[in-house]
Scaffold this motif. Structure first.
Motif, PDB file in Angstrom:
ATOM      1  N   THR A   1       0.824  -1.233   0.147  1.00 23.60           N
ATOM      2  CA  THR A   1       0.155  -0.001  -0.069  1.00 23.60           C
ATOM      3  C   THR A   1       0.587   1.150   0.096  1.00 23.60           C
ATOM      4  O   THR A   1       0.539   2.376  -0.801  1.00 23.60           O
TER       5      THR A   1
ATOM      6  N   ASP B   1      -5.504   2.513   5.663  1.00 23.56           N
ATOM      7  CA  ASP B   1      -5.518   4.061   5.140  1.00 23.56           C
ATOM      8  C   ASP B   1      -4.586   4.805   5.915  1.00 23.56           C
ATOM      9  O   ASP B   1      -4.035   4.383   6.798  1.00 23.56           O
ATOM     10  N   LYS B   2      -4.344   6.145   5.483  1.00 21.34           N
ATOM     11  CA  LYS B   2      -3.360   6.945   5.966  1.00 21.34           C
ATOM     12  C   LYS B   2      -3.544   7.067   7.608  1.00 21.34           C
ATOM     13  O   LYS B   2      -4.679   7.275   8.113  1.00 21.34           O
TER      14      LYS B   2
ATOM     15  N   GLU C   1      -0.096   7.892   2.853  1.00 25.61           N
ATOM     16  CA  GLU C   1      -0.909   8.008   1.995  1.00 25.61           C
ATOM     17  C   GLU C   1      -1.109   6.527   1.075  1.00 25.61           C
ATOM     18  O   GLU C   1       0.057   6.142   0.559  1.00 25.61           O
TER      19      GLU C   1
ATOM     20  N   ARG D   1     -13.700  -0.825   1.481  1.00 26.09           N
ATOM     21  CA  ARG D   1     -13.219   0.670   1.726  1.00 26.09           C
ATOM     22  C   ARG D   1     -12.279   1.013   0.746  1.00 26.09           C
ATOM     23  O   ARG D   1     -12.281   1.975  -0.146  1.00 26.09           O
ATOM     24  N   ALA D   2     -11.571  -0.144   0.086  1.00 25.41           N
ATOM     25  CA  ALA D   2     -10.436   0.195  -0.827  1.00 25.41           C
ATOM     26  C   ALA D   2     -11.124  -0.051  -2.255  1.00 25.41           C
ATOM     27  O   ALA D   2     -10.459   0.315  -3.167  1.00 25.41           O
TER      28      ALA D   2
ATOM     29  N   TRP E   1      -3.852   2.533  -2.822  1.00 28.13           N
ATOM     30  CA  TRP E   1      -5.258   2.099  -3.322  1.00 28.13           C
ATOM     31  C   TRP E   1      -6.148   3.187  -3.706  1.00 28.13           C
ATOM     32  O   TRP E   1      -7.192   2.845  -4.373  1.00 28.13           O
ATOM     33  N   ARG E   2      -5.710   4.372  -3.204  1.00 32.52           N
ATOM     34  CA  ARG E   2      -6.622   5.457  -3.598  1.00 32.52           C
ATOM     35  C   ARG E   2      -6.675   5.699  -5.179  1.00 32.52           C
ATOM     36  O   ARG E   2      -7.621   6.395  -5.836  1.00 32.52           O
ATOM     37  N   THR E   3      -5.605   5.167  -5.800  1.00 34.45           N
ATOM     38  CA  THR E   3      -5.425   5.659  -7.299  1.00 34.45           C
ATOM     39  C   THR E   3      -5.275   4.525  -8.177  1.00 34.45           C
ATOM     40  O   THR E   3      -5.278   4.593  -9.304  1.00 34.45           O
TER      41      THR E   3
END
Length: 244
Positions: free
Chosen positions: A80, A101-102, A179, A209-210, A182-184
């Motif tokens: 991640t 997550d962050k 950060e 969530r991801a 998986w956000r992008t």
């Protein structure tokens, strides 16, 4: 020197987690190679999240072409973080893994949902951390390892896994994640429903969530050992989304 591949398929980079080593991916790697996928199994240092991610990012920098990055257990935290800034990573795959997550640590996430008996099975040992400070590292008691980590793996294999397990520092499990990649990036997740290390509810929560595409397996924490074909199938699905 770059790892070069003439294969039309993306390179799959496999990152093991705590209490394991790269051989935990052997059967998955065999399946993927049979299908023509180049595979690299990275040796995760297990010393600290930022340092471990930096090392994996260096491995990624030595690979030419697109990469599918796969992490098991604490290795999920590592991929991640490592994916951020690694321009050749095209997809993430989590296998019975943390997907932080962050600001979240593996320790935080493991405690957030009931069902883990890992704490009762750990054996601590004092060590000196890479920065010279005192710390602790942890292994799973060898007598408890087969049930705790690999209940659906043949007993003889699980016992050898107990002997060859790699210790993880407490600092690695406690370090907050940066950060997340998986956000992008698109993500896939294998949720091991019989996992005694990371509760299935925690895995499902993090995967949802991801935005991951989820596959549930009736498997222990050692899903890559007990269900290599099914895990490889999920990795292939992620690879099929990648264009060279």
């Amino acid at each position: 020197m770059f790892h070069r591949s003439r294969s039309p398929e993306p390179t799959v980079v496999l990152v093991h987690g705590a209490f394991a080593d790269s051989t935990s991916w052997n059967d998955v790697a065999r399946e993927l190679r049979r299908e023509g996928h180049p595979v690299v199994a990275a040796a995760n240092p297990l010393r600290g999240l930022s340092g471990d991610a930096a090392y994996v990012r260096e491995v990624l920098a030595g690979i030419e072409g697109p990469v599918v990055l796969v992490g098991h257990s604490y290795g999920g935290s590592v991929i991640t973080a490592a994916a951020v800034g690694a321009d050749n990573v095209r997809a993430l795959v989590y296998v019975a893994a943390f997907i932080p997550d962050k600001g979240e640590s593996a320790l935080d996430l493991a405690a957030r949902f009931p069902g883990s008996s890992l704490g009762e099975a750990l054996r601590p040992t004092p060590v000196t951390l890479p920065d010279g400070s005192p710390g602790m590292e942890f292994t799973i008691d060898q007598a408890k390892f087969p049930h705790q980590f690999a209940a659906d793996v043949p007993e003889g294999v699980a016992q050898l896994m107990a002997v060859t397990q790699r210790p993880v520092t407490g600092a690695a499990l406690e370090e907050p994640a940066p950060e997340p990649g998986w956000r992008t990036l698109p993500a896939w997740a294998v949720v091991a429903t019989e996992d005694l290390n990371i509760p299935a509810a925690a895995q499902s929560h993090m995967a949802k969530r991801a935005g991951a595409e989820v596959t549930e397996l009736e498997a222990s924490h050692a899903a890559s050992v007990s269900h290599p074909q099914e895990v490889a199938r999920v990795v292939r699905a992620a690879a099929s989304s990648v264009k060279r």
